[in-house]
Write an enzyme that holds these catalytic residues in place. Structure first.
Site, short mmCIF file in Angstrom:
data_model
loop_
_atom_site.label_atom_id
_atom_site.label_comp_id
_atom_site.label_asym_id
_atom_site.label_seq_id
_atom_site.Cartn_x
_atom_site.Cartn_y
_atom_site.Cartn_z
N ARG A 213 -78.21 -50.74 134.48
CA ARG A 213 -77.61 -51.45 133.35
C ARG A 213 -76.12 -51.75 133.62
O ARG A 213 -75.48 -51.08 134.41
CB ARG A 213 -77.73 -50.62 132.07
N LYS B 138 -83.38 -52.22 126.56
CA LYS B 138 -82.30 -51.55 125.83
C LYS B 138 -81.64 -52.48 124.81
O LYS B 138 -81.07 -52.02 123.82
CB LYS B 138 -81.25 -51.01 126.81
N HIS C 241 -82.62 -42.00 120.34
CA HIS C 241 -82.88 -42.07 121.78
C HIS C 241 -83.57 -40.76 122.17
O HIS C 241 -82.95 -39.79 122.57
CB HIS C 241 -81.57 -42.22 122.55
N SER D 269 -80.67 -40.76 130.40
CA SER D 269 -81.47 -40.98 131.60
C SER D 269 -81.22 -39.85 132.60
O SER D 269 -80.08 -39.46 132.83
CB SER D 269 -81.13 -42.32 132.23
N LYS E 207 -86.47 -36.58 129.63
CA LYS E 207 -87.20 -36.99 128.43
C LYS E 207 -88.62 -37.44 128.75
O LYS E 207 -89.58 -37.02 128.11
CB LYS E 207 -86.48 -38.13 127.71
N THR E 208 -88.74 -38.30 129.75
CA THR E 208 -90.06 -38.84 130.10
C THR E 208 -90.93 -37.76 130.71
O THR E 208 -92.10 -37.58 130.33
CB THR E 208 -89.91 -40.02 131.08
N ASP F 212 -89.12 -42.52 125.06
CA ASP F 212 -87.71 -42.90 125.10
C ASP F 212 -87.11 -43.34 123.77
O ASP F 212 -85.96 -43.03 123.48
CB ASP F 212 -87.53 -44.03 126.12
N ARG G 187 -87.63 -47.19 139.36
CA ARG G 187 -88.29 -47.08 138.06
C ARG G 187 -89.72 -47.62 138.12
O ARG G 187 -90.08 -48.40 138.99
CB ARG G 187 -87.53 -47.90 137.01
#
Length: 548
Positions: A70, A213, A233, A252, A256-257, A271, A336
């Site tokens: 990003r 996002k 988030h 990130s 989390k994932t 997410d 990713r």
């Protein structure tokens, strides 16, 4: 493409294609427009794009160009009367004039109308029908279309036929640069959101995550302002037998994932979520997992989800066998994969739980090694650490980040916030109090030794054991001891976890004196960061931070 949106009748026989042709002033027959094309068609088109291939497991391998992460410094929100009094203006949300928006929007249109193929994705954001929004994505890369087909919630055939006008539209012309000489611009990249027009434009970056996002920021604005619903988030899952819901907050690279994809629990999402008066619902229809060092042994559900229909981004692979090398960092560490959430066997479809969270978990990846793997938080500490949002930013997550560096991201999602962090934190505190949720701080990073000194991250198997102890209720019954300075309550025992791992103060590899210096150094960063919010924070929240 004029600044004002063209209005259409839902009964218009010319359909969506005709609407887009009119919006972009496209000549008939010059451009092929594909709306909600199936993956096989998008694969065929994508293989004509630069550095695109099919992996040995059937996933589409794509390359996002120069930008492999990003570009938060290039995010802008149009300053206009309907939203300007609510927006949290500053380094996160830079203002952009309506004139600049009109120039960049026309520049995006100029590029899109030159393409041989355009792609339209009409889908939903938000699994709860009461709050979902209709999103339209218009783009020129098949890879982008497949990405958003995965990341948004796919409509049924009947829903698509009656889709009508979208609530929000993304115009992705990321292959074409912005003019940096335009007012309010600082580079050839811009990601702009206009809440008055309910549109977003992308120029100068082909990184697909900007679309995902961008929609997240839209939900961070719309849900609290118009529905009193808290946008978060976080990932979320639910117990199969007890139906207990857990929220995982984190930036990130914090897990989390990975941690929410638990074969013993139902995955609500990895997410982006909203917490309403009715429960918790996922915003997305897919998952966007980091792939660096991915293995079937450590993350089997994610590994097996990388198949036909999934999009692998910026990965290295064997040019002969097309076998992906998940350790390859030659393009970026931010490799990713985007895949539909129903590729995860334990996914809860629809991704909505009509129950309120029982456990709130704040995830951090602490490269200093100071924070313990697990600690129990008081309500005031939850507020403090949620507003702080500390982690070590992992390599590759953003442009220019090559090794972990300490960072604070309020609400564990500062780059995506539309409103002031205190607004979200207050809503979270109210909901936790109302539903008696427990709160924990889990460090998935280094502990007992820092990244700089050559230490290792806390093994994933121990973090999973900690989560098991939280979910079965045993961790709440353990004895706790206070960790000085941060005043965190650390358990003396966790089933399946070596006791020497639990308290970094007593097991610091370089000795207690160096630990004291390291903990004071990190605490100082916390105190300095919180000065931004202390004028709006209550005394009990201020006192919940580290004491030097």
């Amino acid at each position: 493409m004029s600044p004002s949106k063209v209005k259409y009748s839902e009964s218009d026989a010319a359909s969506v294609e005709q609407k887009i042709r009119q919006e972009l002033d496209l000549s008939a027959g010059v451009t092929t427009i594909r709306r909600n094309a199936p993956p096989a068609v998008l694969y065929e088109d994508a293989l004509h794009e630069n550095k695109t291939a099919i992996s040995s497991t059937g996933a589409l391998i794509a390359y996002s160009g120069e930008k492999t992460g990003r570009s938060p410094r290039d995010k802008r929100i149009v300053e206009e009367p309907t939203s300007k009094d609510d927006i949290w203006w500053g380094p996160v949300n830079k203002p952009c004039s309506e004139r600049t928006w009109n120039i960049n929007r026309e520049r995006a249109a100029d590029y899109l109308r030159t393409r041989d193929h355009l792609y339209i994705v009409d889908a939903f954001a938000g699994w709860d029908p009461k709050y979902r929004i209709k999103v339209r994505v218009v783009c020129a890369r098949a890879y982008h279309a497949l990405f958003m087909t995965n990341m948004l919630i796919r409509p049924t055939k009947e829903e698509l036929e009656t889709f009508g006008e979208p609530d929000f539209t993304v115009w992705n012309a990321g292959q074409f640069p912005a003019n940096k000489n335009t007012s309010d611009m600082t580079s050839k990249t811009t990601v702009e959101i206009n809440f008055k027009a309910m549109e977003m434009i992308i120029l100068g970056t082909e990184y697909a995550g900007e679309m995902k996002k961008g929609i997240f920021t839209v939900m961070f604005y719309l849900m609290p302002v118009h529905h009193n619903v808290l946008t978060l988030h976080s990932s979320a899952n639910q117990g199969i037998q007890d139906g207990d819901v857990t929220l995982f907050f984190g930036l990130s690279g914090t897990g989390k994932t990975t941690l929410s994809a638990d074969p013993h629990r139902l995955l609500i999402g990895d997410d982006e979520h909203c917490w309403s008066d009715h429960g918790v619902f996922n915003i997305e229809g897919g998952c966007y997992a980091k792939c660096i060092d991915l293995s079937a042994e450590k993350e089997p559900e994610i590994f097996d989800a990388i198949r036909f229909g999934s999009v692998l981004e910026n990965v290295g692979y064997n040019p002969t066998t097309r076998v992906v090398d998940y350790e390859d960092k030659s393009i970026t560490e931010n490799t990713r994969c985007a895949y539909p959430i129903d590729y995860i066997p334990s996914a809860k479809i629809p991704c909505f739980a009509d129950a309120h969270p029982k456990n709130i978990i704040l995830l951090t990846c602490d490269a200093s090694g100071v924070l313990p793997p697990i600690s129990k938080l008081t309500p005031e500490q939850v507020m403090y650490h949620f507003i702080s949002g500390y982690t070590s930013k992992m390599a590759g997550t953003e442009q220019g980040v090559t090794e972990p560096e300490p960072t604070f991201s309020s609400c564990f999602g500062q780059p995506f916030l539309a409103l002031h962090p205190i607004r979200y934190a207050t809503m979270l505190a109210e909901k936790m109090s109302q539903h008696n949720a427990n709160a924990w701080l889990i460090n998935t990073g280094w502990t007992g030794s820092s990244y700089v000194s050559g230490g290792k991250r806390c093994p994933l198997k121990y973090t999973r054991a900690i989560l098991d102890a939280i979910h079965d209720g045993s961790l709440a019954q353990e004895n706790y001891e206070a960790l000085p300075v941060f005043n965190l309550q650390v358990p003396t025992k966790v089933n399946g976890v070596p006791s020497e791992l639990l308290n970094p103060q007593r097991n610091w590899a370089q000795g207690e004196a160096k630990y004291t210096g390291a903990v004071h150094s990190l605490a100082g960063l916390f105190v300095e960061n919180f000065k931004t919010y202390q004028d709006k924070a209550t005394p009990d929240v201020l006192s919940a931070g580290p004491v030097l």
